[in-house]
Design an enzyme around this catalytic site. Structure first.
Site, PDB file in Angstrom:
ATOM      1  N   ASP A 169     -68.979   8.201  30.497  1.00  0.00           N
ATOM      2  CA  ASP A 169     -67.890   6.789  30.711  1.00  0.00           C
ATOM      3  C   ASP A 169     -68.208   6.642  32.001  1.00  0.00           C
ATOM      4  O   ASP A 169     -69.265   7.113  33.265  1.00  0.00           O
ATOM      5  CB  ASP A 169     -66.705   7.952  31.540  1.00  0.00           C
ATOM      6  N   ILE A 170     -68.197   5.517  32.375  1.00  0.00           N
ATOM      7  CA  ILE A 170     -69.380   4.677  33.209  1.00  0.00           C
ATOM      8  C   ILE A 170     -67.616   4.917  35.067  1.00  0.00           C
ATOM      9  O   ILE A 170     -68.945   4.581  35.439  1.00  0.00           O
ATOM     10  CB  ILE A 170     -68.744   2.732  33.335  1.00  0.00           C
TER      11      ILE A 170
ATOM     12  N   ASN B  59     -56.687  10.717  25.703  1.00  0.00           N
ATOM     13  CA  ASN B  59     -55.136   9.720  25.518  1.00  0.00           C
ATOM     14  C   ASN B  59     -54.552   8.410  24.987  1.00  0.00           C
ATOM     15  O   ASN B  59     -55.393   8.059  24.625  1.00  0.00           O
ATOM     16  CB  ASN B  59     -55.336   8.504  27.429  1.00  0.00           C
TER      17      ASN B  59
ATOM     18  N   GLN C 112     -53.707   5.423  27.918  1.00  0.00           N
ATOM     19  CA  GLN C 112     -55.014   4.373  27.257  1.00  0.00           C
ATOM     20  C   GLN C 112     -54.892   3.426  27.643  1.00  0.00           C
ATOM     21  O   GLN C 112     -54.084   2.809  27.653  1.00  0.00           O
ATOM     22  CB  GLN C 112     -54.459   4.944  25.863  1.00  0.00           C
TER      23      GLN C 112
ATOM     24  N   HIS D 252     -61.092   7.629  21.838  1.00  0.00           N
ATOM     25  CA  HIS D 252     -61.927   8.326  22.762  1.00  0.00           C
ATOM     26  C   HIS D 252     -61.250   9.411  22.894  1.00  0.00           C
ATOM     27  O   HIS D 252     -60.474   9.875  23.808  1.00  0.00           O
ATOM     28  CB  HIS D 252     -62.423   7.597  23.583  1.00  0.00           C
TER      29      HIS D 252
ATOM     30  N   HIS E 222     -62.200  12.641  25.401  1.00  0.00           N
ATOM     31  CA  HIS E 222     -62.435  12.476  26.909  1.00  0.00           C
ATOM     32  C   HIS E 222     -62.590  13.921  27.356  1.00  0.00           C
ATOM     33  O   HIS E 222     -62.269  14.505  27.191  1.00  0.00           O
ATOM     34  CB  HIS E 222     -61.776  11.874  28.706  1.00  0.00           C
TER      35      HIS E 222
END
Ligand code: AMP
Ligand code: ZN
Length: 135
Positions: free
Chosen positions: A31-32, A87, A94, A100, A102
């Site tokens: 994750d960025i 989410n 979301q 996706h 997490h």
């Protein structure tokens, strides 16, 4: 593929990412904006906005990809635990409309909470009243 979807584009490797795990159907990348060391998102390469939109025949591969991703994180970072979840829909937080998962690696004393800290608002119905809605 949804050409305007950022995670479809990452899945096609049109947008760069830091890969944690990849197979034919699944991609996992860092994750960025990480909330934990090694915070990773796992996507099915096929576009599906939520779990409800992912065809049943894709579920096994997705879940296996999640497990393999966790194994890679375990080996590389040796976390003491994980929180894993997604989410689903805006009401649940979301932002990117491509399913996706997490993966939050957890470390003793990291100051984070459990899944239970996401929401604490059970409403006014009793558990018995809610249970009746499933009958
Ligand atoms: P969500 O709120 O569940 O939709 O989470 C979307 C997540 O995707 C956030 O944690 C973002 O930091 C992450 N994200 C968005 N764009 C990228 C990207 N290009 N590379 C890696 N992670 C991203
Ligand atoms: Zn997509």
């Amino acid at each position: 593929m949804n050409t305007t979807c950022i995670f479809c584009r990452i899945g096609k490797r049109e947008i760069p990412c830091d890969i944690v795990y990849e197979d034919k159907e699944t991609l996992a990348f860092l994750d960025i904006k990480p909330h934990a060391k090694g915070h990773t998102v796992v996507i099915p390469k096929v576009h599906a906005e939520t779990l409800f939109d992912l065809p049943n025949e894709k579920i096994n591969a997705f879940f296996l990809g999640i497990k393999r991703t966790m194994e890679r994180i375990q080996k590389a970072l040796q976390p003491d635990g994980f929180n894993v979840g997604w989410n689903q829909n805006q009401a649940a937080g979301q932002v990117v409309p491509h399913l996706h998962m997490h993966i939050f690696p957890r470390y003793r004393g990291d100051g984070g909470g459990s899944m239970h800290s996401i929401i604490s608002n059970p409403g006014t119905m009793s558990v018995t009243e809610v249970a009746a809605l499933f009958k």
